[in-house]
Design an enzyme around this catalytic site. Structure first.
Site, PDB file in Angstrom:
ATOM      1  CB  SER A 131      11.211  24.441  56.598  1.00  0.00           C
ATOM      2  OG  SER A 131      10.175  24.225  55.758  1.00  0.00           O
ATOM      3  CE1 TYR A 144       7.267  26.420  59.834  1.00  0.00           C
ATOM      4  CE2 TYR A 144       7.475  25.819  57.572  1.00  0.00           C
ATOM      5  CZ  TYR A 144       7.887  25.653  58.798  1.00  0.00           C
ATOM      6  OH  TYR A 144       8.754  24.872  59.221  1.00  0.00           O
TER       7      TYR A 144
END
Length: 229
Positions: A131, A144
Site C-alpha cells: 500500500s 495499518y
C-alpha cells in the site's frame, strides 16, 4: 500450466488476479479464513481449489494446512488479503493493532514460511500487494501503516534470503484503489465514496501479473502505482 496461491481472492485486487490467471489457463489455489468463506470463494471462481487458513491466527496456520492436501507445486504466492481500521494512536485499542499486524504482516510471513519449500523447487515468485501506507504514514493510519511498513521489511529481507534459491520477491504499492476495503475506509473517514476517483483493481492486477510473468533474467522488486486523477 502454473499454479498460484492467492490470498484475499474474495474481492478487490485478489479477486481480479485470480480471475485473470484462470482465464489464461493457470491453476489457482485460494486461501479462505474459514469453511463458509471457502465455499463463497469457490462459487466466485469455478474450478479453483480452496484452502482454509485464518491469517488473523498465524500461529494456527501450520496446523490448518497440515490437515489439508497442498498442491504438489506452487509457482507463486500473491498476498492480496488485508484489513484496515483507522484511528489515532490515542484512541486505537490493542485488539485492532493486533488484528492488523496479524492479517497484514505476521500471517503473510508465516504462510510464506510454510510454503517456501515448494516455492524453492519451482524457483517461484512472491508478490506482496502492499500500500502507499507502506511508504508513508499519515495521521489516523498508524496501525495499518505500521503493518504495511513491516510488510515492506519482510519482502526486502525475504528477497535477499531467497535469491540463492531463485525465488523472486515483488512489493507493489498501490495508491487508493476502488475496492470494498476503500469503501470501508471512506466510511471510517466520514467521506462520500466515489470509485471513479481511484485506481481500478484491474490496473493493479495487471502490475501483479507483470511481476509474475517476467522472464527469469529480470525481477521486479518494488513498484508504486498512483491514481492518474
Amino acid at each position: 500450466m502454473r499454479t498460484h496461491l492467492i490470498t484475499g481472492a474474495g474481492s478487490g485486487i485478489g479477486a481480479v488476479v485470480a480471475r485473470r490467471l484462470q482465464e489464461r489457463g493457470d491453476s489457482v489455489v485460494l486461501l479462505a479464513r474459514d469453511a463458509g468463506r471457502a465455499r463463497e470463494i469457490a462459487a466466485q471462481h469455478p474450478g479453483a481449489t480452496t484452502l482454509v487458513g485464518d491469517l488473523a491466527q498465524p500461529g494456527r496456520l501450520s496446523w490448518a494446512l497440515s490437515k489439508q492436501a497442498l498442491p504438489e507445486r506452487i509457482d507463486s504466492i500473491v498476498h492480496a488479503a488485508g484489513v484496515v481500521d483507522l484511528g489515532a494512536v490515542a484512541d486505537l485499542p490493542a485488539t485492532l493493532w493486533e488484528q492488523q499486524l496479524a492479517v497484514n504482516l505476521v500471517g503473510p510471513a508465516e504462510l510464506t514460511r510454510l510454503l517456501l519449500p515448494l516455492l524453492r523447487v519451482a524457483r517461484g515468485r512472491i508478490v506482496f500487494v502492499n500500500s502507499g501506507a507502506g511508504l508513508h504514514a499519515h495521521a489516523g493510519w498508524s496501525a495499518y501503516a505500521a503493518s504495511k511498513h513491516g510488510l515492506r521489511a519482510l519482502a526486502d529481507s525475504l528477497r535477499a534470503e531467497e535469491a540463492e534459491y531463485g525465488v523472486r520477491v515483488t512489493s507493489v504499492y498501490p495508491g487508493r484503489t476502488a475496492t470494498p476495503m476503500q469503501e470501508r475506509v471512506h466510511q471510517q473517514e466520514g467521506r462520500d465514496y466515489d470509485p471513479s476517483r481511484f485506481i481500478a483493481p484491474e490496473s493493479v492486477a495487471t502490475t501483479v501479473l507483470t511481476a509474475l510473468d517476467l522472464p527469469d533474467d529480470a525481477a521486479l522488486t518494488d513498484l508504486t502505482i498512483r491514481p492518474a486523477r
